[in-house]
Design a protein around this motif. Structure first.
Motif, mmCIF file in Angstrom:
data_model
loop_
_atom_site.group_PDB
_atom_site.id
_atom_site.type_symbol
_atom_site.label_atom_id
_atom_site.label_comp_id
_atom_site.label_asym_id
_atom_site.label_seq_id
_atom_site.Cartn_x
_atom_site.Cartn_y
_atom_site.Cartn_z
ATOM 1 N N CYS A 490 0.807 -1.220 0.000
ATOM 2 C CA CYS A 490 0.000 0.000 0.000
ATOM 3 C C CYS A 490 0.840 1.270 0.000
ATOM 4 O O CYS A 490 0.313 2.351 -0.309
ATOM 5 N N ASN A 491 2.107 1.170 0.351
ATOM 6 C CA ASN A 491 2.906 2.382 0.538
ATOM 7 C C ASN A 491 4.116 2.507 -0.380
ATOM 8 O O ASN A 491 4.790 3.536 -0.359
ATOM 9 N N ALA A 492 4.418 1.473 -1.159
ATOM 10 C CA ALA A 492 5.539 1.585 -2.096
ATOM 11 C C ALA A 492 5.188 2.590 -3.188
ATOM 12 O O ALA A 492 4.031 2.681 -3.623
ATOM 13 N N GLN A 493 6.157 3.346 -3.610
ATOM 14 C CA GLN A 493 5.960 4.317 -4.685
ATOM 15 C C GLN A 493 6.767 3.874 -5.897
ATOM 16 O O GLN A 493 7.983 3.689 -5.807
ATOM 17 N N ALA A 494 6.098 3.700 -7.022
ATOM 18 C CA ALA A 494 6.808 3.389 -8.262
ATOM 19 C C ALA A 494 7.558 4.635 -8.714
ATOM 20 O O ALA A 494 6.963 5.692 -8.905
ATOM 21 N N ILE A 495 8.876 4.520 -8.845
ATOM 22 C CA ILE A 495 9.696 5.625 -9.345
ATOM 23 C C ILE A 495 9.784 5.460 -10.853
ATOM 24 O O ILE A 495 10.268 4.441 -11.354
ATOM 25 N N THR A 496 9.295 6.444 -11.573
ATOM 26 C CA THR A 496 9.183 6.326 -13.024
ATOM 27 C C THR A 496 10.104 7.315 -13.730
ATOM 28 O O THR A 496 10.590 8.274 -13.142
ATOM 29 N N THR A 497 10.318 7.052 -14.997
ATOM 30 C CA THR A 497 11.057 7.980 -15.847
ATOM 31 C C THR A 497 10.374 7.998 -17.203
ATOM 32 O O THR A 497 9.650 7.066 -17.566
ATOM 33 N N ILE A 498 10.599 9.073 -17.942
ATOM 34 C CA ILE A 498 10.040 9.181 -19.289
ATOM 35 C C ILE A 498 11.079 8.676 -20.282
ATOM 36 O O ILE A 498 12.206 9.179 -20.329
ATOM 37 N N GLN A 499 10.709 7.671 -21.038
ATOM 38 C CA GLN A 499 11.590 7.148 -22.080
ATOM 39 C C GLN A 499 11.048 7.559 -23.437
ATOM 40 O O GLN A 499 9.846 7.510 -23.684
ATOM 41 N N HIS A 500 11.973 7.978 -24.314
ATOM 42 C CA HIS A 500 11.605 8.393 -25.661
ATOM 43 C C HIS A 500 11.976 7.283 -26.629
ATOM 44 O O HIS A 500 13.076 6.728 -26.564
ATOM 45 N N THR A 501 11.065 6.979 -27.532
ATOM 46 C CA THR A 501 11.348 5.994 -28.566
ATOM 47 C C THR A 501 11.322 6.696 -29.906
ATOM 48 O O THR A 501 10.556 7.623 -30.122
ATOM 49 N N GLY A 502 12.151 6.250 -30.798
ATOM 50 C CA GLY A 502 12.270 6.889 -32.104
ATOM 51 C C GLY A 502 13.705 6.822 -32.560
ATOM 52 O O GLY A 502 14.582 6.330 -31.858
ATOM 53 N N SER A 503 13.978 7.313 -33.727
ATOM 54 C CA SER A 503 15.332 7.297 -34.261
ATOM 55 C C SER A 503 15.508 8.503 -35.154
ATOM 56 O O SER A 503 14.590 9.281 -35.381
ATOM 57 N N LYS A 504 16.712 8.663 -35.658
ATOM 58 C CA LYS A 504 16.969 9.781 -36.566
ATOM 59 C C LYS A 504 16.143 9.652 -37.837
ATOM 60 O O LYS A 504 15.795 10.637 -38.473
ATOM 61 N N GLU A 505 15.848 8.417 -38.234
ATOM 62 C CA GLU A 505 15.055 8.218 -39.435
ATOM 63 C C GLU A 505 13.566 8.392 -39.159
ATOM 64 O O GLU A 505 12.797 8.746 -40.035
ATOM 65 N N ASN A 506 13.155 8.140 -37.935
ATOM 66 C CA ASN A 506 11.747 8.221 -37.555
ATOM 67 C C ASN A 506 11.591 9.415 -36.635
ATOM 68 O O ASN A 506 11.916 9.354 -35.467
ATOM 69 N N SER A 507 11.065 10.522 -37.183
ATOM 70 C CA SER A 507 11.204 11.802 -36.514
ATOM 71 C C SER A 507 10.105 12.135 -35.513
ATOM 72 O O SER A 507 10.077 13.233 -34.998
ATOM 73 N N VAL A 508 9.171 11.252 -35.281
ATOM 74 C CA VAL A 508 8.179 11.487 -34.233
ATOM 75 C C VAL A 508 8.656 10.788 -32.982
ATOM 76 O O VAL A 508 8.763 9.567 -32.929
ATOM 77 N N THR A 509 8.963 11.552 -31.959
ATOM 78 C CA THR A 509 9.462 10.987 -30.712
ATOM 79 C C THR A 509 8.289 10.627 -29.819
ATOM 80 O O THR A 509 7.553 11.510 -29.385
ATOM 81 N N ASN A 510 8.100 9.352 -29.566
ATOM 82 C CA ASN A 510 7.042 8.913 -28.659
ATOM 83 C C ASN A 510 7.569 8.855 -27.237
ATOM 84 O O ASN A 510 8.691 8.402 -27.005
ATOM 85 N N SER A 511 6.781 9.316 -26.302
ATOM 86 C CA SER A 511 7.165 9.299 -24.896
ATOM 87 C C SER A 511 6.302 8.294 -24.160
ATOM 88 O O SER A 511 5.095 8.197 -24.396
ATOM 89 N N ARG A 512 6.925 7.551 -23.271
ATOM 90 C CA ARG A 512 6.141 6.651 -22.420
ATOM 91 C C ARG A 512 6.761 6.620 -21.035
ATOM 92 O O ARG A 512 7.975 6.737 -20.865
ATOM 93 N N GLN A 513 5.892 6.493 -20.067
ATOM 94 C CA GLN A 513 6.338 6.446 -18.677
ATOM 95 C C GLN A 513 6.654 4.998 -18.322
ATOM 96 O O GLN A 513 5.836 4.106 -18.516
ATOM 97 N N VAL A 514 7.861 4.756 -17.842
ATOM 98 C CA VAL A 514 8.270 3.403 -17.481
ATOM 99 C C VAL A 514 8.699 3.371 -16.020
ATOM 100 O O VAL A 514 9.179 4.361 -15.476
ATOM 101 N N ARG A 515 8.504 2.221 -15.413
ATOM 102 C CA ARG A 515 8.879 2.040 -14.014
ATOM 103 C C ARG A 515 10.369 1.751 -13.924
ATOM 104 O O ARG A 515 10.874 0.823 -14.544
ATOM 105 N N LEU A 516 11.054 2.558 -13.150
ATOM 106 C CA LEU A 516 12.498 2.440 -13.020
ATOM 107 C C LEU A 516 12.893 1.752 -11.719
ATOM 108 O O LEU A 516 13.816 0.948 -11.677
ATOM 109 N N ALA A 517 12.206 2.089 -10.645
ATOM 110 C CA ALA A 517 12.575 1.574 -9.324
ATOM 111 C C ALA A 517 11.358 1.628 -8.420
ATOM 112 O O ALA A 517 10.302 2.135 -8.789
#
Length: 800
Positions: A490-517
């Motif tokens: 009930c008290n643990a907090q998911a520590i998240t970060t924003i990860q960007h997916t995409g490449s130089k050839e694919n110019s739309v950068t998608n952002s997603r929140q992922v659990r880090l710790a």
């Protein structure tokens, strides 16, 4: 991941099912954690420990002397393919398996410095060069590495150091002309080029992002809160029999205001995909995990990890972080890596919490714990002696010795201050009675096994004031760890970060929140839940920040979402989730509103009539909402069509990943035509298809069409998440990128302003996307006026 691995869970649950009914009842009806722990620990048999030990051996967490060569060779292959990021990670894996002051570690550091150089990470490259030399890098290979060092220094504008390094190289060439003629010629040529480059560089400034420490310093709380030090003066701590402890606004709060900035009491990095060796085709895993890219202590992102000298698993961003972790807890944890991975993150956090508590004044907490052990109906003379020792000899004023002093609010000290310390952690509720007997037994047996291992290894150092030797001391800390494991659900907090997916050839950068710790944040644990909260939580490394996501009036409660958000699931799903994990029924405003609204479901899940386009209503049979239309259809039929459509969209995404945007566009346009016949224009899948089309057209360099589709996607995002939501901010960021790439300057500047406004509320000024937006704005404002004429495609320099 949070709980033990499936094999251990199945084993313990089988053991529970075979226990005599009387023992099951004894443990099930135990009134205290000490009873649960002590009864369960008596049932832990040598064969149970052996089974757990065999599971633990499946994880490669020790140093393997054969691994560095393997990882170095695999890294060299990536390097030759110009995949410098992949090479960097593989060299890091080789470093983690190398012993200090060996050829293996020096060569891996040197190779990683070359990869970092090609990635433009010149500061990190210099540090790796220094590490390679410190660990005995071969003398015959020094000239090439010193040239790389000089190149970094020149690039960074550190002219004096660069000149000295170049001078040292020249002296080395003169003193030791032992190189082969061809090699000597190449080095001399590079040295001459470097000297010319150094002379041309009159002055340079480093172009690195602001340091993490500066970001945290600039993120100050408003005023000093004497009651809750990690919170701003805009909030106050209250308590109530129904709501428990909670925070309220002491004044009107504006969106974006920073309300809480709290360091994790402890945090444990999630291992990511780390299957046991028996599940791998190769002995050594080459996949990238969180543990390869983030510091295991402060969670800072790094490409140049520094490993623990004793194990291959723990890696850090610097030697300082490594030393701090060792002093606080890793000296105990180092030999337990496989066991901790087997027992799960919650057990790991529980152990680490008690280890960190050694460095605090935990005397009052220990008295509280010992009183629980003393109050057991059956208490051995040995344990009674221990309890008396703990409660009488823990310091403090003499007249208070042996007394249990309860503060007015649990977790606060006697002065009413609630700090982010072990006292506050200890008073978080474990909800013992709400957990199933099987779950309590699993946690107690796991903690017992961990205590036995610690005792056998002789590496467990209890908190100050626990008398050494008797063996009963582990009872106290076993109960404490069991309490922490049960608290964390009930008290643990998911520590998240924003990860960007995409490449130089694919110019739309998608952002997603992922659990880090996963971490424990005692102040954030004070926040009650709402399915439509008035705050937004984000993280910089292991520091959590809570900002107002909307205006909060004086006296209003500060509310946080525990996961089930109204924009992500229906009320019934949210209630089931909250009831099963957090043991309460939600009565927030969002749930109340849904209870009294029409049973049409959320707009982002709505079906529409194929005849007139109106929304369909009903349960098993859906009927057109228009009074002039009599269309009806079964929900199962529409769900089946939706699943088929989702499968088609999935195929289109696979084509996109395989660099086939034209075929993806054809498939997606067909999916759109199908969707129009039965899905609402605000359905989430409709928005996802528009987003996918934007990505496909961007891959072809057609920025205008890409922006058009992304704007349609934005409309769906706004319906589902709201105009000022963090999801809206990420989509606006993508749209700004498209306008920037297409040199649509007015549209880009307007979108950048909107995106900044939204993201600033949720993240503050040091968010990566905000920094990127500001770079784009600065670049556009510095451009000369563009004459009228055909549109020109711009560079995608700001796309990842």
């Amino acid at each position: 991941m949070d709980l033990p691995v499936d094999e251990w869970k199945s084993y313990v649950f089988q053991k529970w099912s075979l226990l005599p009914k009387s023992i099951q009842v004894t443990i099930s009806t135990a009134e205290t954690l000490s009873d649960i722990f002590l009864h369960s620990s008596l049932l832990l048999q040598p064969e149970d420990e052996m089974f757990l030990q065999n599971l633990s051996r499946g994880y490669l967490v020790e140093k393997d002397p054969n691994a560095p060569l393997f990882y170095r060779e695999e890294g060299n292959k990536k390097f030759q393919q110009k995949d410098y990021m992949g090479a960097t990670v593989l060299y890091s894996k080789g470093i983690s398996h190398s012993r200090p002051h060996t050829a293996d570690i020096s060569l891996c550091y040197a190779n990683r410095s070359a990869a970092l150089f090609h990635l433009g990470q010149h500061e990190m490259c210099l540090k790796d060069i220094m590490r390679a030399q410190m660990h005995g890098y071969p003398e015959r290979l020094q000239p090439k590495m010193m040239l790389r060092k000089a190149e970094c220094l020149v690039t960074l504008g550190r002219r004096q150091e660069a000149s000295q390094t170049i001078s040292d190289l020249e002296s080395s060439f003169s003193a030791k002309p032992t190189l082969a003629a061809a090699q000597f010629q190449i080095l001399q040529t590079n040295l001459c080029r470097l000297k010319m480059k150094a002379q041309e560089k009159e002055s340079l400034t480093e172009t690195f992002p602001a340091a993490l420490t500066k970001a945290l310093e600039d993120m100050d709380l408003k005023g000093e809160n004497g009651q809750v030090p990690s919170a701003s003066s805009s909030v106050s701590l209250r308590t109530d029999p129904l709501r428990g402890r909670y925070l309220v606004a002491t004044k009107d709060i504006l969106p974006g205001e920073l309300l809480v900035k709290e360091d994790a009491f402890v945090s444990v990095l999630h291992p990511g995909e780390m299957p046991p060796l028996r599940h791998l085709e190769s002995k050594w895993d080459t996949r990238v995990t969180n543990g390869d890219l983030y510091c295991h202590r402060c969670l800072d992102h790094t490409l140049a990890t520094v490993p623990c000298d004793g194990c291959s698993y723990a890696k850090y961003c610097s030697h300082d972080c490594m030393q701090q972790a060792w002093d606080l807890y890793h000296s105990v944890e180092c030999s337990l890596g496989g066991l901790l991975l087997t027992l799960g993150v919650f057990c790991h956090i529980a152990l680490r919490s008690t280890l960190v508590a050694r460095f605090e004044d935990a005397s009052k907490v220990i008295r509280k714990l010992c009183s629980e052990i003393r109050n057991r109906d059956t208490c051995s003379p040995e344990r009674e002696t221990l309890v008396q020792t703990l409660t009488c000899d823990l310091g403090g004023e003499s007249e208070n010795k042996g007394k249990m002093l309860e503060p007015p609010v649990p977790g606060c000290d006697l002065n009413g201050k609630y700090e982010s310390n072990y006292n506050a952690v200890f008073h978080l509720l474990p909800h013992t009675g709400n957990h199933s007997p099987e779950h309590r037994f699993l946690c107690a047996l796991s903690v017992s096994a961990l205590c036995r291992r610690l005792e056998a290894a002789g590496c467990y150092k209890p908190a100050a004031a626990v008398p050494p030797g008797s063996g009963s001391e582990l009872d106290v800390w076993g109960v404490a760890m069991l309490k922490h494991v049960l608290q964390l659900q009930c008290n643990a907090q998911a520590i998240t970060t924003i990860q960007h997916t995409g490449s130089k050839e694919n110019s739309v950068t998608n952002s997603r929140q992922v659990r880090l710790a996963t971490g424990i944040f005692p102040v954030i644990s004070l926040l009650n839940h709402s399915c439509s909260p008035n705050t937004s939580v984000s993280f910089i490394s292991n520091v959590a920040t809570v900002r107002a996501s909307q205006q909060i009036g004086k006296g209003q409660e500060i509310l946080h979402c525990y996961g089930p958000h109204q924009s992500r699931m229906r009320a019934a799903e949210r209630q089931q989730k909250l009831r099963s994990q957090y043991f309460f029924d939600c009565s927030c405003a969002a749930c109340q509103n849904e209870k009294h609204s029409a049973a049409t479901g959320p707009r982002w899940e709505a079906f529409c009539c194929r005849s007139c386009g109106a929304l369909m209503q009903g349960d098993d049979v859906l009927i057109c909402g228009s009074t002039s239309c009599m269309e009806s259809v079964s929900r199962d039929h529409l769900i089946s069509r939706l699943q088929d459509l989702q499968q088609q969209v999935g195929m289109a995404r696979k084509l996109l990943r395989n660099d086939k945007p034209e075929r993806a566009i054809q498939l997606l346009l067909g999916c759109q035509r199908d969707a129009q016949s039965f899905l609402s224009g605000e359905h989430s899948l409709v928005g996802e298809m528009e987003d996918d089309l934007a990505q496909a057209y961007a891959a072809l360099g057609d920025w205008q069409k890409s922006a058009t589709h992304l704007q349609k996607s934005l409309q769906v995002v706004e319906v589902r998440h709201g105009p000022s939501s963090v999801e809206m901010g990420h989509e606006l960021f993508k749209l700004a990128q498209l306008f920037f790439n297409g040199f649509a300057i007015p549209e880009a500047l307007n979108t950048i302003q909107k995106a900044e406004k939204v993201l600033m509320v949720h993240y503050g000024p040091w968010n990566d996307e905000i920094q990127e937006l500001q770079k784009m704005k600065s670049c556009l404002l510095d451009l000369p006026p563009i004459p009228a004429g055909p549109s020109v495609q711009g560079p995608n320099v700001f796309f990842q």
